[in-house]
Every structure is written in C-alpha cells, then in structure tokens.
Design a protein around this motif. Structure first.
Motif, PDB file in Angstrom:
ATOM      1  N   GLY A  31      14.747  77.008  79.804  1.00  0.00           N
ATOM      2  CA  GLY A  31      14.087  76.356  80.759  1.00  0.00           C
ATOM      3  C   GLY A  31      13.066  75.348  80.349  1.00  0.00           C
ATOM      4  N   VAL A  32      12.293  75.529  79.077  1.00  0.00           N
ATOM      5  CA  VAL A  32      11.626  74.593  78.598  1.00  0.00           C
ATOM      6  C   VAL A  32      12.415  73.481  78.227  1.00  0.00           C
ATOM      7  N   LEU A  33      13.535  73.454  77.930  1.00  0.00           N
ATOM      8  CA  LEU A  33      14.338  72.446  77.347  1.00  0.00           C
ATOM      9  C   LEU A  33      14.604  71.429  78.532  1.00  0.00           C
ATOM     10  N   HIS A  34      14.730  72.372  79.809  1.00  0.00           N
ATOM     11  CA  HIS A  34      15.432  71.475  80.774  1.00  0.00           C
ATOM     12  C   HIS A  34      13.948  70.812  81.428  1.00  0.00           C
ATOM     13  N   LEU A  35      12.862  71.539  81.144  1.00  0.00           N
ATOM     14  CA  LEU A  35      11.594  70.776  81.614  1.00  0.00           C
ATOM     15  C   LEU A  35      11.089  69.529  80.803  1.00  0.00           C
ATOM     16  N   GLY A  36      11.777  69.226  79.647  1.00  0.00           N
ATOM     17  CA  GLY A  36      11.720  68.203  78.884  1.00  0.00           C
ATOM     18  C   GLY A  36      11.092  68.598  77.445  1.00  0.00           C
ATOM     19  N   GLY A  37      11.232  69.891  77.134  1.00  0.00           N
ATOM     20  CA  GLY A  37      10.704  70.246  75.579  1.00  0.00           C
ATOM     21  C   GLY A  37      11.926  69.519  74.590  1.00  0.00           C
ATOM     22  N   GLY A  38      11.387  69.273  73.298  1.00  0.00           N
ATOM     23  CA  GLY A  38      11.999  68.758  72.453  1.00  0.00           C
ATOM     24  C   GLY A  38      13.143  69.731  71.695  1.00  0.00           C
ATOM     25  N   LEU A  39      14.232  69.424  71.243  1.00  0.00           N
ATOM     26  CA  LEU A  39      15.235  70.058  70.661  1.00  0.00           C
ATOM     27  C   LEU A  39      14.500  71.024  69.288  1.00  0.00           C
ATOM     28  N   TRP A  40      13.881  70.221  68.739  1.00  0.00           N
ATOM     29  CA  TRP A  40      13.253  70.727  67.552  1.00  0.00           C
ATOM     30  C   TRP A  40      11.993  71.705  68.010  1.00  0.00           C
ATOM     31  N   GLN A  41      11.369  71.520  69.070  1.00  0.00           N
ATOM     32  CA  GLN A  41      10.443  72.439  69.421  1.00  0.00           C
ATOM     33  C   GLN A  41      11.014  73.753  69.935  1.00  0.00           C
ATOM     34  N   ILE A  42      12.084  73.585  70.420  1.00  0.00           N
ATOM     35  CA  ILE A  42      12.972  74.828  70.966  1.00  0.00           C
ATOM     36  C   ILE A  42      13.583  75.409  69.748  1.00  0.00           C
ATOM     37  N   LEU A  43      13.899  74.802  68.774  1.00  0.00           N
ATOM     38  CA  LEU A  43      14.471  75.577  67.643  1.00  0.00           C
ATOM     39  C   LEU A  43      13.588  76.189  66.854  1.00  0.00           C
ATOM     40  N   LEU A  44      12.189  75.521  66.560  1.00  0.00           N
ATOM     41  CA  LEU A  44      11.076  76.277  66.008  1.00  0.00           C
ATOM     42  C   LEU A  44      10.620  77.443  66.578  1.00  0.00           C
ATOM     43  N   ALA A  45      10.348  77.239  67.960  1.00  0.00           N
ATOM     44  CA  ALA A  45      10.025  78.659  68.679  1.00  0.00           C
ATOM     45  C   ALA A  45      11.140  79.555  68.527  1.00  0.00           C
ATOM     46  N   ALA A  46      12.293  79.316  68.527  1.00  0.00           N
ATOM     47  CA  ALA A  46      13.321  80.461  68.648  1.00  0.00           C
ATOM     48  C   ALA A  46      13.214  80.903  67.214  1.00  0.00           C
ATOM     49  N   ALA A  47      13.209  80.141  66.295  1.00  0.00           N
ATOM     50  CA  ALA A  47      13.005  80.792  64.909  1.00  0.00           C
ATOM     51  C   ALA A  47      11.738  81.708  64.781  1.00  0.00           C
ATOM     52  N   ALA A  48      10.667  81.339  65.214  1.00  0.00           N
ATOM     53  CA  ALA A  48       9.397  82.336  65.208  1.00  0.00           C
ATOM     54  C   ALA A  48       9.751  83.343  66.091  1.00  0.00           C
ATOM     55  N   ALA A  73       4.812  84.389  62.562  1.00  0.00           N
ATOM     56  CA  ALA A  73       5.700  83.719  63.825  1.00  0.00           C
ATOM     57  C   ALA A  73       4.755  83.459  64.550  1.00  0.00           C
ATOM     58  N   MET A  74       3.538  84.024  64.972  1.00  0.00           N
ATOM     59  CA  MET A  74       2.449  83.760  65.977  1.00  0.00           C
ATOM     60  C   MET A  74       1.714  82.419  65.749  1.00  0.00           C
ATOM     61  N   LEU A  75       1.320  82.426  64.227  1.00  0.00           N
ATOM     62  CA  LEU A  75       0.834  80.974  63.800  1.00  0.00           C
ATOM     63  C   LEU A  75       1.862  79.821  63.805  1.00  0.00           C
ATOM     64  N   VAL A  76       3.280  80.007  63.545  1.00  0.00           N
ATOM     65  CA  VAL A  76       4.331  78.957  63.973  1.00  0.00           C
ATOM     66  C   VAL A  76       4.193  78.597  65.536  1.00  0.00           C
ATOM     67  N   LEU A  77       4.043  79.692  66.249  1.00  0.00           N
ATOM     68  CA  LEU A  77       4.036  79.336  67.778  1.00  0.00           C
ATOM     69  C   LEU A  77       2.879  78.761  68.127  1.00  0.00           C
ATOM     70  N   ALA A  78       1.856  79.027  67.480  1.00  0.00           N
ATOM     71  CA  ALA A  78       0.551  78.399  67.919  1.00  0.00           C
ATOM     72  C   ALA A  78       0.531  76.907  67.517  1.00  0.00           C
ATOM     73  N   VAL A  79       1.014  76.336  66.523  1.00  0.00           N
ATOM     74  CA  VAL A  79       1.087  75.019  66.257  1.00  0.00           C
ATOM     75  C   VAL A  79       2.123  74.218  66.524  1.00  0.00           C
ATOM     76  N   THR A  80       3.168  74.896  67.386  1.00  0.00           N
ATOM     77  CA  THR A  80       4.102  74.134  68.086  1.00  0.00           C
ATOM     78  C   THR A  80       3.573  73.763  69.476  1.00  0.00           C
ATOM     79  N   PRO A  81       3.864  72.454  69.603  1.00  0.00           N
ATOM     80  CA  PRO A  81       3.540  71.717  70.761  1.00  0.00           C
ATOM     81  C   PRO A  81       4.370  72.062  71.874  1.00  0.00           C
ATOM     82  N   PHE A  82       4.002  72.573  73.096  1.00  0.00           N
ATOM     83  CA  PHE A  82       4.983  72.849  74.320  1.00  0.00           C
ATOM     84  C   PHE A  82       4.489  72.237  75.496  1.00  0.00           C
TER      85      PHE A  82
END
Length: 404
Positions: A31-48, A73-82
């Motif tokens: 859903g975030v990808l369809h709302l305009g999220g970048g692919l790198w953001q999606i992949l980083l959040a998925a890894a976290a 993992a929570m730190l990675v999510l915190a610094v990932t812009p969504f």
C-alpha cells in the motif's frame, strides 16, 4: 508455570506472530508503494521487518540476541523516511514488545529496566525524527499521539511481564519451601522413629547385659558381657550423633517439621501417618526394660478415658523416654516407677526414678526430651521435668477427649 511450559508457550506464540504479522506487513508495504513510497524505502523497511521476526525467533533461547536484533530493526525503521507516518507502526513492529516481554521474564530486574530504557529512548528518538520530517499541514498532535500510544504499549507490556515474572518467582519460592518442609518433616520423622524405637531398644539391651554381667559368677563371662555392653553404649552414642545431625538439618529445631497423625504438611499434602501406639503396650514395655538390677514398676489409677491418637502416642513415648533416660544415665541398681492417673479431663503420666547408685558421666544432652515436649505440646498437653536430689521426675499432662 514450569520452565518447560513457558518454553512451550513461547514456541507457540512465535510462529503465530510470524503467520499473522508478516502478511500484514507485506500488505502495508504494498500500500505504501502505491501511495508514492520509494522502492528503496520499501526494501529497507522489509529488511527491518524481517530482522524483527529473526529477533523474535532468537529470543526463545537467546533473549539478549533477539532483543538486540529487534532494537536494531526498530532503529532502521526510525531513520527510514515514509510518507506521512512512522514506519515503526508496521505490523511486524509488534515483535519488539513481544521480544521485550520475553527478555523481561528471564533476565535480572536491573537488566530488564535497562532494556525498557532502551525501548523508551528508541520511541522518543523515532518520534523526534518523524516530527522533523513532518509535511506542512500535518496536525501537530499526531506525533505526540503516536509516541504516547507506542509508549503505552511498550511500558504496559513490560509491567505485565514484570508482574508475571514476580508471580512465577513467588510460585517457585512457595514450591521450594514446600519441598524443604517435606524434606524436613521426613528427616524429623526418621530421627524421631530412630530415637523412640532403636535408641530405646539399644538402651534396654545394654542395661540387661550389664545386669547379667553383675549377677554372673564367671569372670570371663563377666568381661565378655562388659565388652558387649560397652559396644552397645558406643553404638548408642553413634546413633545419638546421627540423630543430632538429622535434627540440625530441620529448620526450627530438632523436631521442626515433625508430623502428627492425621494432619497435613504445608501446601496441603497429607502427612505420613504413624503406626498407632496403644497404652495397652506399656506393661510389655516395662517388662522388657526390667532386669535384676533395674526395677521398673507400673501402676494405673482412675477410670481410663478416650484419648486422641496424638495424645495416646505422647503418653507412650513419654513413658518410653523416661525409662530410657533412667537406664542410660544412672548406674544400677535403679528403680523406676511409672504411674498413669486418669481424671475426666486429663491423664497424668509420671516417670520417677530413685537416682540409682550414681549418674553416668559424659554423653551430653540428647534431643529426646525436646521431641517429647513437642509431642505433648502438639497433643494439647504440658510437660515438666524435675531434677531433685532423689532422682528425676518426668511428668506430662494430656487432655482426654472429654476435657479437650
């Protein structure tokens, strides 16, 4: 709850978390990808998110390793812009309070407090980063509301885990105390039975051998009987030393944990019942203790009344202890008089000796009188010991069923 049961519950909870949270996270990221999220953001959040699930799996056996993975993992999510919201609210982020729960129930309290401090710091950092990236027009209350919700979830989960831990520790302490009481009761029962039966028998045996040694005319036989009597006394001293060891092991004194018939141990377990002992056995007991140098007489006055089992055991054991002490501590010839006097309310047991020729030296005080005092007290009676110039008097008063 046992450690095996806790491991079993965690082994069930972890797969359930994986099955429920992982698909929800995938749906959210799509859903975030369809709302305009970048692919790198999606992949980083998925890894976290994947690292969160790895941490949950590790926490079962290595809680600190699992917590470290989840915190990273929570730190990675915190610094990932969504766009518009914090990635820390991904469904898989629920693995973090789950891992914190597991850690809190296993590690020392100070370590659990440190883990909570890390979690709270992470929430504050996450919300500050998200607030700094907020787009124009986003209400200012959204960041505090989100942070407050996360704080509520984490802190309340931690407190619940701490409460569960304390309940478990209290249960373990109660179980240890119950087992300690059971062991103490068993040891006290063994000590008491050894004292009341074996020690009495050995004492009577030695007394009769000494009497035979005095009355025999053959010097060789006299020496042999004297050696046998000395061996019996040594055996009796060894038995007393063992009884003393058993008595020290029981908390609260030599008779701590001792059981009376028909009662219950701490924790509700039935106490072992003693073999019933009858007052009718006293005459035979006195006859076995008598010898040419040991005059043991028995008299019973008044109308016999019904007694509780514990009181009847106390009567017999009081007689046995009084006679045994006279035979063991006094040089023959010795006279011992045993009297039972009945009244409607109580029975009085009196064991009186004449002091013998002299008192034997050495040996030290035993624990028999303490055990008898315990028995008499548990049966609702009183015990007194008088040490006069003309001998000892052991006197017990025990209530009848009519006087109880």
């Amino acid at each position: 709850m046992t450690a095996a049961e806790r491991r079993s519950m965690w082994a069930v909870a972890t797969p359930v978390a994986h099955v429920v949270l992982a698909p929800l996270t995938v749906i959210t990221l799509v859903g975030v990808l369809h709302l305009g999220g970048g692919l790198w953001q999606i992949l980083l959040a998925a890894a976290a998110a994947g690292l969160l699930h790895v941490g949950a799996s590790l926490a079962g056996r290595r809680p600190w390793a699992g917590y470290g993975c989840a915190a990273v993992a929570m730190l990675v999510l915190a610094v990932t812009p969504f766009p518009g919201w914090s990635p820390s609210v991904l469904p898989s982020a629920a693995c973090f309070p789950l891992v914190l729960w597991r850690l809190t129930t296993l590690v020392p309290v100070r370590s659990a407090v440190a883990a909570l401090a890390v979690a709270v710091t992470g929430i504050v950092f996450t919300e500050l980063v998200t607030w700094a990236r907020s787009l124009p027009g986003v209400p200012g209350w959204t960041r505090p509301a989100e942070g407050g919700l996360l704080m509520l979830v984490v802190v309340s989960g931690w407190l619940a885990a701490l409460a569960a831990r304390r309940r478990r520790e209290a249960g373990l302490r109660a179980e240890r105390e119950r087992l300690a009481a059971a062991v103490a009761g068993e040891r006290a029962g063994i000590r008491r039975d050894l004292h009341d039966v074996i020690a009495h028998t050995v004492t009577v045996m030695v007394a009769r051998i000494e009497a035979a040694a005095v009355t025999t005319t053959d010097p060789a036989t006299r020496r042999e009987l004297g050696d046998i009597a000395e061996t019996g006394r040594d055996a009796h001293q060894g038995l007393r030393a063992m009884l003393s060891t058993l008595g020290r092991a029981a908390p609260g004194g030599p008779e701590a944990g001792a059981t009376e018939p028909g009662g219950t141990e701490p924790g509700g377990d039935p106490r072992p019942r003693e073999v019933p002992i009858s007052i009718d056995a006293i005459p035979a007991l006195m006859a076995s203790a008598a010898s040419p140098l040991h005059a043991v007489t028995y008299a019973e006055t008044g109308e016999r009344r019904p007694l509780s089992l514990s009181a009847e055991v106390a009567v017999v054991r009081t007689v046995q202890e009084g006679v045994t002490n006279a035979l063991r501590h006094l040089e023959p010839p010795v006279e011992v008089a045993v009297r039972l006097h009945w009244s409607p309310a109580e029975v009085t047991v009196e064991v009186r000796d004449d002091g013998g020729r002299t008192r034997r030296g050495g040996g030290g005080p035993g624990t028999g009188l303490m055990g008898i005092r315990e028995r008499v007290h548990n049966a609702g009676g009183t015990l007194s010991v008088d040490d006069g110039d003309d001998g000892w008097v052991l006197r017990a008063r025990l209530p009848t069923k009519e006087g109880a």
